[in-house]
Design a protein around this motif. Structure first.
Motif, PDB file in Angstrom:
ATOM      1  N   ALA A 236       0.832  -1.210   0.000  1.00  0.00           N
ATOM      2  CA  ALA A 236       0.000   0.000   0.000  1.00  0.00           C
ATOM      3  C   ALA A 236       0.864   1.256   0.000  1.00  0.00           C
ATOM      4  CB  ALA A 236      -0.914   0.003   1.216  1.00  0.00           C
ATOM      5  N   ARG A 237       0.284   2.335  -0.495  1.00  0.00           N
ATOM      6  CA  ARG A 237       0.939   3.643  -0.467  1.00  0.00           C
ATOM      7  C   ARG A 237       0.239   4.520   0.557  1.00  0.00           C
ATOM      8  NH1 ARG A 237       1.603   6.172  -6.296  1.00  0.00           N
ATOM      9  NH2 ARG A 237       2.838   7.607  -5.005  1.00  0.00           N
ATOM     10  N   ALA A 238       0.962   5.508   1.069  1.00  0.00           N
ATOM     11  CA  ALA A 238       0.384   6.398   2.069  1.00  0.00           C
ATOM     12  C   ALA A 238      -0.700   7.270   1.443  1.00  0.00           C
ATOM     13  CB  ALA A 238       1.467   7.265   2.684  1.00  0.00           C
ATOM     14  N   ALA A 239      -1.801   7.443   2.171  1.00  0.00           N
ATOM     15  CA  ALA A 239      -2.835   8.387   1.745  1.00  0.00           C
ATOM     16  C   ALA A 239      -2.504   9.793   2.215  1.00  0.00           C
ATOM     17  CB  ALA A 239      -4.189   7.962   2.297  1.00  0.00           C
ATOM     18  N   VAL A 240      -1.865   9.863   3.401  1.00  0.00           N
ATOM     19  CA  VAL A 240      -1.495  11.144   3.988  1.00  0.00           C
ATOM     20  C   VAL A 240      -0.066  11.053   4.503  1.00  0.00           C
ATOM     21  CG1 VAL A 240      -2.042  12.891   5.729  1.00  0.00           C
ATOM     22  CG2 VAL A 240      -3.889  11.527   4.713  1.00  0.00           C
ATOM     23  N   THR A 241       0.779  11.994   4.097  1.00  0.00           N
ATOM     24  CA  THR A 241       2.146  12.083   4.610  1.00  0.00           C
ATOM     25  C   THR A 241       2.303  13.419   5.315  1.00  0.00           C
ATOM     26  OG1 THR A 241       2.999  10.726   2.805  1.00  0.00           O
ATOM     27  CG2 THR A 241       4.599  12.031   4.032  1.00  0.00           C
ATOM     28  N   VAL A 242       2.771  13.367   6.558  1.00  0.00           N
ATOM     29  CA  VAL A 242       2.865  14.566   7.399  1.00  0.00           C
ATOM     30  C   VAL A 242       4.287  14.702   7.943  1.00  0.00           C
ATOM     31  CG1 VAL A 242       0.416  14.585   8.018  1.00  0.00           C
ATOM     32  CG2 VAL A 242       2.021  13.212   9.351  1.00  0.00           C
ATOM     33  N   PRO A 243       4.625  15.849   8.559  1.00  0.00           N
ATOM     34  CA  PRO A 243       6.028  16.104   8.913  1.00  0.00           C
ATOM     35  C   PRO A 243       6.581  15.276  10.058  1.00  0.00           C
ATOM     36  CG  PRO A 243       4.785  18.161   8.718  1.00  0.00           C
ATOM     37  CD  PRO A 243       3.791  17.055   8.719  1.00  0.00           C
TER      38      PRO A 243
END
Length: 317
Positions: A236-243
């Protein structure tokens, strides 16, 4: 009859008037610079400072980068100060010697420069150090990723670094501090959907339709969980990437999806029911935290106090 005159000793070349300190110059770097200026070589200055010769070299290189000019001319044996270095030494020698005298007399201690992951610093480290702060210990805290922080330590910017990676080589001394447990969690709404999924017996399949939240595109924590705990490759790939992990926690708590988080960060949310544990393996994944100390940092007694208190506190982490 005229006698030949003995030539006078050659004075060091004068620097241009108005020489200024390098911007943001660190006190440790200035101390190292003064020791090299007085001893005439990196090698001779190292034992005086309680540092390795490569560390002295790295610190001088950092100060030269900050100053935007060379401080020493490298010779086959030792170094020769540049005119700027002579002027700089004249400016800082008196104040640094006075400060050293105060520190030796116990009247003043330099601040302790501590660095590590932002989440761990806030949740574990700073609360543990409150008694020392109340007792007069000064802290200068920096957050960041392991490799940049260790490089900054080699350049003299940090006294203590908490990192998830043991530093390579022998220049930096490190000891295991604690093991951090990681948990697969989601908002209760998503947790119910996973539990009611037709393929609920296959956690990987049940999570395919749930968005993933992470702090890095390469998904290091989640990928490791899939590989070591679930025994599968993460596709799976990330839906949301945050700092950072705080942002991951906030997003997951708000219902953005699922993620893998350290227990120290999400235990309060689990206890209150704001997050739900999706998986409870017999052996959860652990990440070892290491406490790294800069060579020579123990000359500041407050560094030793901070180090020892962190070691004691970590037993309960």
């Amino acid at each position: 009859m005229k006698h030949p005159t003995t030539p006078a000793a050659e004075a060091p070349p004068a620097a241009a008037p108005g020489t200024r300190l390098p911007p943001h110059a660190d006190l440790n770097l200035l101390r190292t610079f003064l020791a090299v200026h007085r001893s005439g070589s990196f090698t001779a200055a190292a034992p005086r400072l309680g540092l390795s010769q490569p560390t002295v070299t790295a610190q001088i290189r950092t100060l030269e980068q900050q100053a935007g000019r060379d401080l020493f001319t490298r010779l086959p044996r030792g170094v020769e100060p540049t005119p700027y270095a002579h002027e700089l030494a004249g400016q800082i020698a008196g104040p640094l010697d006075a400060l050293a005298g105060l520190e030796d007399a116990g009247e003043m201690a330099a601040p302790v420069h501590l660095a590590g992951p932002s989440e761990l610093l806030c949740v574990r480290v700073l609360p543990a150090l409150v008694p020392l702060v109340a007792d007069g210990v000064q802290l200068r805290v920096t957050q960041g990723l392991p490799e940049p922080l260790l490089e900054e330590m080699r350049a003299g910017r940090h006294d203590l670094v908490i990192t998830t990676r043991r530093p390579r080589g022998r220049a930096l001394e490190s000891v295991p501090l604690a093991d951090e447990e990681y948990l697969l969690v989601a908002n209760p709404v998503w947790a119910r959907r996973v539990a009611e999924h037709p393929e609920a017996g296959d956690l990987c399949a049940a999570l395919r339709e749930v968005p993933m939240v992470t702090y890095a595109e390469d998904l290091p924590i989640v990928r490791r969980y899939w590989r070591n705990i679930l025994g599968k490759q993460l596709t799976a790939r990330a839906a949301v990437t945050v700092p950072n992990l705080y942002a991951v926690l906030s997003a997951v708590n708000s219902g953005a999806g699922y993620s893998v988080l350290p227990r120290s960060l999400c235990q309060e949310y689990l206890d209150s029911g704001r997050l739900t544990l999706l998986h409870d393996p017999e052996e959860p994944p652990l990440n070892t935290l290491f406490l790294v100390q800069r060579p020579g940092a123990e000359t500041n007694p407050d560094v030793v106090r901070v180090r020892d208190l962190l070691r004691d506190a970590a037993r309960g982490w």
